[in-house]
Design a protein around this motif. Structure first.
Motif, mmCIF file in Angstrom:
data_model
loop_
_atom_site.group_PDB
_atom_site.id
_atom_site.type_symbol
_atom_site.label_atom_id
_atom_site.label_comp_id
_atom_site.label_asym_id
_atom_site.label_seq_id
_atom_site.Cartn_x
_atom_site.Cartn_y
_atom_site.Cartn_z
ATOM 1 N N ASN A 127 68.587 -4.152 34.214
ATOM 2 C CA ASN A 127 67.853 -2.885 33.536
ATOM 3 C C ASN A 127 68.901 -1.758 33.875
ATOM 4 O O ASN A 127 68.946 -0.687 32.967
ATOM 5 C CB ASN A 127 66.538 -2.748 34.080
ATOM 6 N N THR B 82 68.959 -13.613 32.325
ATOM 7 C CA THR B 82 67.746 -12.595 32.532
ATOM 8 C C THR B 82 66.653 -12.993 31.909
ATOM 9 O O THR B 82 66.823 -14.120 30.931
ATOM 10 C CB THR B 82 68.206 -11.111 32.305
ATOM 11 N N ASP C 296 65.650 -5.856 39.233
ATOM 12 C CA ASP C 296 66.119 -5.505 37.947
ATOM 13 C C ASP C 296 67.586 -4.766 37.989
ATOM 14 O O ASP C 296 67.794 -3.635 37.155
ATOM 15 C CB ASP C 296 65.058 -4.525 37.415
ATOM 16 N N ASP D 125 65.764 -11.403 37.636
ATOM 17 C CA ASP D 125 64.426 -11.387 37.501
ATOM 18 C C ASP D 125 63.859 -10.235 36.812
ATOM 19 O O ASP D 125 63.892 -9.162 37.429
ATOM 20 C CB ASP D 125 63.539 -11.625 38.621
ATOM 21 N N ASN D 126 63.529 -10.114 35.438
ATOM 22 C CA ASN D 126 63.475 -9.133 34.539
ATOM 23 C C ASN D 126 61.989 -8.792 34.815
ATOM 24 O O ASN D 126 61.331 -8.087 33.706
ATOM 25 C CB ASN D 126 63.788 -9.255 33.141
ATOM 26 N N TYR D 127 61.271 -9.489 35.621
ATOM 27 C CA TYR D 127 59.792 -9.332 36.023
ATOM 28 C C TYR D 127 59.004 -10.266 35.179
ATOM 29 O O TYR D 127 58.891 -10.373 33.997
ATOM 30 C CB TYR D 127 59.270 -7.965 35.638
ATOM 31 N N GLY D 128 58.763 -11.672 35.825
ATOM 32 C CA GLY D 128 57.908 -12.518 35.217
ATOM 33 C C GLY D 128 58.643 -13.815 35.199
ATOM 34 O O GLY D 128 58.302 -14.693 34.823
ATOM 35 N N LEU D 129 59.948 -13.716 35.464
ATOM 36 C CA LEU D 129 60.786 -14.821 35.459
ATOM 37 C C LEU D 129 60.677 -15.699 36.615
ATOM 38 O O LEU D 129 61.070 -17.275 36.553
ATOM 39 C CB LEU D 129 62.318 -14.503 35.295
ATOM 40 N N GLY E 55 61.617 -18.014 26.737
ATOM 41 C CA GLY E 55 61.774 -16.758 27.347
ATOM 42 C C GLY E 55 62.782 -16.011 26.712
ATOM 43 O O GLY E 55 63.691 -16.401 25.882
ATOM 44 N N HIS F 286 57.892 -2.633 40.400
ATOM 45 C CA HIS F 286 56.796 -3.508 39.722
ATOM 46 C C HIS F 286 55.508 -3.610 40.586
ATOM 47 O O HIS F 286 54.532 -3.141 40.334
ATOM 48 C CB HIS F 286 57.517 -4.766 39.174
ATOM 49 N N HIS G 4 61.997 -12.493 31.052
ATOM 50 C CA HIS G 4 60.667 -12.519 31.585
ATOM 51 C C HIS G 4 59.880 -13.491 31.504
ATOM 52 O O HIS G 4 58.630 -13.593 32.168
ATOM 53 C CB HIS G 4 59.824 -10.962 30.678
#
Length: 210
Positions: free
Chosen positions: A177, A73, A174, A102-106, A26, A149, A75
């Motif tokens: 981000n 962090t 996020d 969670d940076n999206y996908g974690l 990751g 998302h 994904h």
């Protein structure tokens, strides 16, 4: 283990914040400008005295105990070895604090790995009256929404060990981000970025004073 030092003048930095480096493939290195910007914001608004640049620490390293607040962090995939698990548990139960973003996908990867560290605990969604939302900055509605998302509300989860919040996990939010340089992501606004930095400052203040 750690206590917060608020000072208007301190020639030597009090603490350094760190990013967690983990195995599994990751992108632990995502949100490259996030922590330096959060550090600057905290030093200006909380009167902390953090070193200007963050550092990177591996999950199984003895150096992890030098840092009161660790940011994680990515994904993708996360794998904690047995050594990582023992080390992270000792760090977190001894006074350290982990913020997972969670940076999206974690999510599907990090939950089973954290379960290895705390098999007796489950992530619980923190209520809106939790002190973490009411530090220097007040967030009566909980986490701000930074990036969209799946059209889901932002959620703040915690692992609570012996009555102490040892890990905060933001999902569908996020925060990391939002700490990055303005203009990193199309459509970002200074207003949204400020919300993210203020919430990040709350996490730091809570972690160092609880």
């Amino acid at each position: 283990m750690f206590s917060m030092v608020l000072s208007s003048y301190a020639p030597v930095p009090t603490y350094t914040l760190a990013r967690l480096k983990y195995n599994g493939g990751g992108d632990w290195y995502a949100d490259r400008t996030a922590l330096p910007n959060l550090i600057r914001f905290c030093n200006q608004n909380l009167k902390t005295n953090f070193r200007a640049e963050d550092e990177t620490v591996e999950a199984g390293s003895a150096e992890i105990f030098h840092y009161p607040f660790i940011f994680m962090t990515g994904h993708g995939n996360v794998i904690f070895s047995d050594q990582d698990v023992r080390n992270l548990r000792k760090y977190l139960t001894g006074g350290g604090f982990l913020h997972i973003c969670d940076n999206y996908g974690l999510d599907k990867f990090i939950r089973p790995q954290m379960k290895k560290i705390f098999p007796e605990l489950d992530f619980v969604e923190l209520p809106l009256n939790h002190p973490i939302y009411h530090q220097k900055f007040d967030f009566p509605n909980g986490l701000p929404k930074i990036h969209e998302h799946d059209s889901k509300r932002p959620q703040g989860y915690g692992l609570i060990y012996n009555g102490r919040l040892v890990c905060f996990y933001d999902v569908e939010c996020d925060l990391g981000n939002g700490w990055e340089d303005l203009g990193t992501y199309a459509g970002d606004s200074q207003e949204t970025r400020l919300k993210a930095l203020r919430m990040g400052a709350n996490l730091v203040q809570y972690a160092l004073t609880q």
